[in-house]
Design an enzyme around this catalytic site. Structure first.
Site, PDB file in Angstrom:
ATOM      1  N   GLU A 194      -3.155  20.237  76.978  1.00 39.57           N
ATOM      2  CA  GLU A 194      -3.867  21.437  77.486  1.00 39.57           C
ATOM      3  C   GLU A 194      -5.122  21.147  77.612  1.00 39.57           C
ATOM      4  OE1 GLU A 194      -2.845  22.954  80.998  1.00 39.57           O
ATOM      5  OE2 GLU A 194      -0.738  21.632  80.797  1.00 39.57           O
ATOM      6  N   SER A 474      47.356  61.658  88.336  1.00 38.96           N
ATOM      7  CA  SER A 474      48.122  62.300  87.419  1.00 38.96           C
ATOM      8  C   SER A 474      47.370  62.054  85.701  1.00 38.96           C
ATOM      9  CB  SER A 474      49.852  61.133  87.355  1.00 38.96           C
ATOM     10  OG  SER A 474      50.450  61.604  88.098  1.00 38.96           O
TER      11      SER A 474
END
Length: 785
Positions: A194, A474
């Site tokens: 770069e 239940s």
């Protein structure tokens, strides 16, 4: 016409003006324009310098909060299998190798495991990276040795898994790294590709700009920027990515100001953390630290040459060179980077050839490993928002340490997904679109270990574990039976399981029935709960009164308003799986209320403690009643509605639990606990349609599959001093004897034991022996004493 006289001494014509040189004029104009330009450029530099300094020296990034799982603690004497340890290391991204010579590696042998840990800075102490040898014997850790110092280690903590984050509105995510922590050749590779003149130029590269201008002129449009790393950082930090002349003109003074103000390494480090390298859903992957995890599932310090080259290759275009979508293109770009390194003399020809021969080796999933726990992270966020502002959680880089157990979470996910898929296949269209939820806690601490919010366990949508309010069926019965025990009932009390009719305020008649549509007459208290009989439960609830039941529910952990309606006794009350986990947590913790918590500690980004969430408990139920109700709930698994669980679970697990099916079979529930795990499971449909199965066919198989994988500790209940064991007759509830048919042993609170006995011949008085006779058969008579 007369001419005017001209007076003596007056000139007959004016003196001509001196003409200015055109060159002098241009020079003067140039000086003024230059001076004006210098002043303007100076003003611009001062302005952009202030802009650069404001962000670069302030808070450079909005850092998301990092959320960690609990760390695995390994200690001598611990029950820990090879398989469990391997799963833990796999969750952390450790590589199993033939020789563990670097951090993040492990090697397994038949009786020992060698681990090279990564280390971690915990809030209380720094756990160093070290090479450990762990010896096993009979399923336990026998010895831990630090091979670098040859010293024994009593306890070691592995680093916690990063399970997610709380992100800013920009959805940017990054793991900050320091330049000195970067892997070998990352810095060199980036500069070769770069910006080779990075350490020589002053923020901009005239040579690169001229080269780019020529290319752009030939192309007739912007195709090359000629930007330095400094300019790229300026663009990412302050500007847009548009390729316009205006943006380029702004880059120049800002790059100059940045290069003038800061060291090159500081600029390079900022670039390593800022550059965009991919996308994970809506999350933008910024920086090499996070990209390493995203593509390879390991910390950046452990990357190899070919992996470093791929990440640098992506800088040019993370989408264009995406290794998952375009592997050939990504490979070509990576190999170009490797060749550039070789050309510049950073690697040898052999190293180049070896790196090029390596496959890309990226993770197949685009989802970050830290995005696999959406339901649990939802719980963490809700608890944090009670104390922290949203902007603090998403921008300050806070560290949040939770109690999530990655292995328990994986087991819960698998149980929900696999069992629901099987139910869907087995019942076809009748099953509809099944959904499920699960909450897992440690009954000893009240910590939430795992949470599943739906069938798609990784979907960040509706969290049914926290938000699905459904009739509990239940599951409410243990609270009713516990209230009855507190009012003087015993496990051996005889209940009336006969039809019952109640006229409701609106005039309707309520006739609850048992699931088998039959009445069972007189039945023991413990059997009624184990078999989940509705009629006997309603009779019991009516006898003790709904206020007593509601009081127990509140003490067990229910915080929402509960209406005192008869249907409450059969679970018409709607609650979420998390709320039911609160209730059962108190039952599992011997009657001590432990507010469920998912967070252990919150610290700043540098480890300063902000909040701690310590263990809390308050006794809500006395030791004797809680012992009895837990004993009765264990009967649910032994002989009751959950007995099928023991087809897969070991008998010594001795779990306690309760099945639950709501009216018209719209909800399937199971809640149960062992010595070290509590799990509440709900299965149903979002449209509240009836199911083709009850709790035993839906939620219970999910719970069983989960517990089968957990290998948790058995449930051991210590009998309080005020409890005695008595033999009773199952038919009448009266005192009996072990020799009597139909007798069983039950625990009683002292003073509540039956006072009347059945007579099955246990009281027969044998003739007294003659001492002169042979006493060789005395042992036989002793059996009946």
């Amino acid at each position: 016409m007369q001419k005017k006289r001209v007076k003596k001494g007056q000139s007959s014509s004016r003196k001509p003006k001196k003409r200015r040189s055109i060159l002098g004029y241009l020079f003067s104009l140039l000086v003024k324009l230059t001076l004006l330009g210098v002043i303007f450029f100076a003003v611009v530099l001062i302005y952009v310098d202030g802009q650069v300094r404001e962000k670069f020296e302030g808070k450079r990034w909005e850092l998301p909060a990092k959320v960690y799982a609990r760390p695995l603690e390994v200690f001598v004497g611990q029950t820990l299998s090879h398989d469990h340890l391997r799963k833990e290391l796999n969750q952390l991204g450790y590589r199993v190798v033939s020789a563990a010579n670097g951090p993040g590696t492990a090697e397994f042998a038949s009786t020992r495991v060698r681990i090279f840990t990564r280390g971690f800075a915990f809030p209380d102490e720094v756990e160093p990276s070290r090479r450990l040898l762990i010896d096993f014997a009979q399923g336990q850790v026998q010895r831990i040795t630090d091979e670098q110092t040859q010293s024994a280690v009593a306890l070691v903590r592995l680093e916690p898994a990063l399970i997610g984050g709380i992100y800013p509105r920009s959805n940017e995510d990054r793991h900050l790294i320091r330049l000195e922590d970067a892997p070998p050749l990352l810095k060199e590779t980036l500069l070769v590709v770069e910006d080779r003149e990075f350490y020589d130029h002053f923020g901009i590269s005239p040579k690169g700009m001229i080269r780019a201008a020529v290319v752009n002129a030939r192309a007739g449009r912007f195709v090359q920027g000629g930007s330095t790393l400094t300019q790229q950082l300026i663009k990412n930090f302050y500007l847009t990515s548009d390729r316009t002349l205006t943006r380029k003109l702004l880059e120049l003074p800002m790059a100059l100001a940045m290069d003038f103000r800061y060291e090159k390494d500081e600029i390079l480090e900022a670039y390593l953390n800022e550059v965009y390298l991919g996308q994970s859903g809506v999350r933008a992957i910024h920086g090499f630290g996070l990209a390493s995890q995203f593509y390879f599932g390991r910390p950046i310090s452990e990357l190899e040459l070919h992996q470093v080259a791929l990440l640098v290759a992506l800088v040019k275009g993370p989408s264009f060179y995406d290794p998952r979508r375009n592997p050939e293109r990504a490979t070509a770009r990576r190999n170009l980077v490797i060749n550039l390194l070789a050309d510049q003399g950073y690697i040898s020809t052999a190293e180049r050839d070896q790196a090029i021969a390596e496959p890309l080796g990226v993770r197949q999933s685009r989802r970050m490993q830290s995005g696999n726990f959406p339901a649990y992270l939802d719980l963490v966020k809700r608890q944090l928002l009670k104390e922290y502002r949203p902007e603090d959680l998403s921008t300050e880089g806070l560290l949040i340490f939770t109690s999530l157990d990655p292995i328990s979470q994986a087991n819960a996910d698998a149980a929900i997904s696999e069992v629901l898929a099987d139910l869907q296949k087995r019942h076809g269209e009748r099953a509809g679109e099944l959904q499920g939820a699960m909450v897992v806690t440690d009954p000893r601490t009240g910590e939430v270990l795992a949470m599943v919010g739906g069938k798609d366990t990784r979907f960040e949508g509706f969290n049914r574990a926290l938000d699905a309010r459904r009739a509990v069926g239940s599951l409410i019965k243990p609270a009713i039976f516990l209230a009855a025990i507190e009012q003087g009932y015993t496990l051996g009390s005889v209940l009336n399981d006969t039809p019952v009719e109640l006229r409701l305020p609106n005039g309707d008649i309520w006739r609850p029935q048992n699931f088998d549509r039959q009445s069972h007459g007189n039945i023991l208290f413990i059997t009624a709960l184990a078999r989940s009989l509705n009629q006997s439960t309603v009779h019991l609830g009516l006898d003790i009164g709904l206020p007593k039941v509601i009081d127990v529910l509140k003490r067990l952990g229910v915080e929402r308003n509960i209406q005192a309606l008869p249907s409450l006794m059969l679970g018409a009350q709607e609650m979420t799986p998390m709320e039911m986990a609160e209730v059962y947590q108190t039952l599992a913790a011997d009657g001590f209320r432990m507010p469920l918590r998912s967070i252990r500690m919150v610290t700043t980004a540098d480890g300063q403690e902000l909040s701690r969430y310590p263990f809390q408990l308050r006794q809500q139920v006395a030791a004797e009643p809680i012992y009895l109700i837990r004993y009765a709930m264990q009967e649910v698994g032994r002989t009751g509605t959950a007995r099928s669980a023991y087809q897969r679970l070991p008998a010594e697990l001795n779990f306690a639990g309760k099945t639950g099916t709501s009216n018209d079979q719209r909800d399937s529930w199971f809640a149960g606990f062992s010595g070290s795990r509590l799990a509440v499971v709900w299965v149903g449909r979002d449209d509240n349609s009836p199911l083709p199965f009850t709790s035993t066919g839906g939620a219970l198989p999910v719970w069983t599959a989960f517990m089968h994988q957990e290998k948790s500790e058995p449930l051991v209940s210590r009998r309080p001093a005020g409890i005695t064991m008595q033999w009773i007759d199952e038919a009448s509830g009266r005192l009996s004897d072990p020799i009597c048919e139909g007798s069983r042993q039950l625990p009683y609170i002292q003073g509540t034991e039956p006072r009347v006995s059945v007579d099955c011949g246990q009281f027969i008085h044998l003739p007294q022996p003659n001492h002169a006779e042979d006493d060789s058969n005395g042992w036989f008579r002793n059996l009946f004493r």
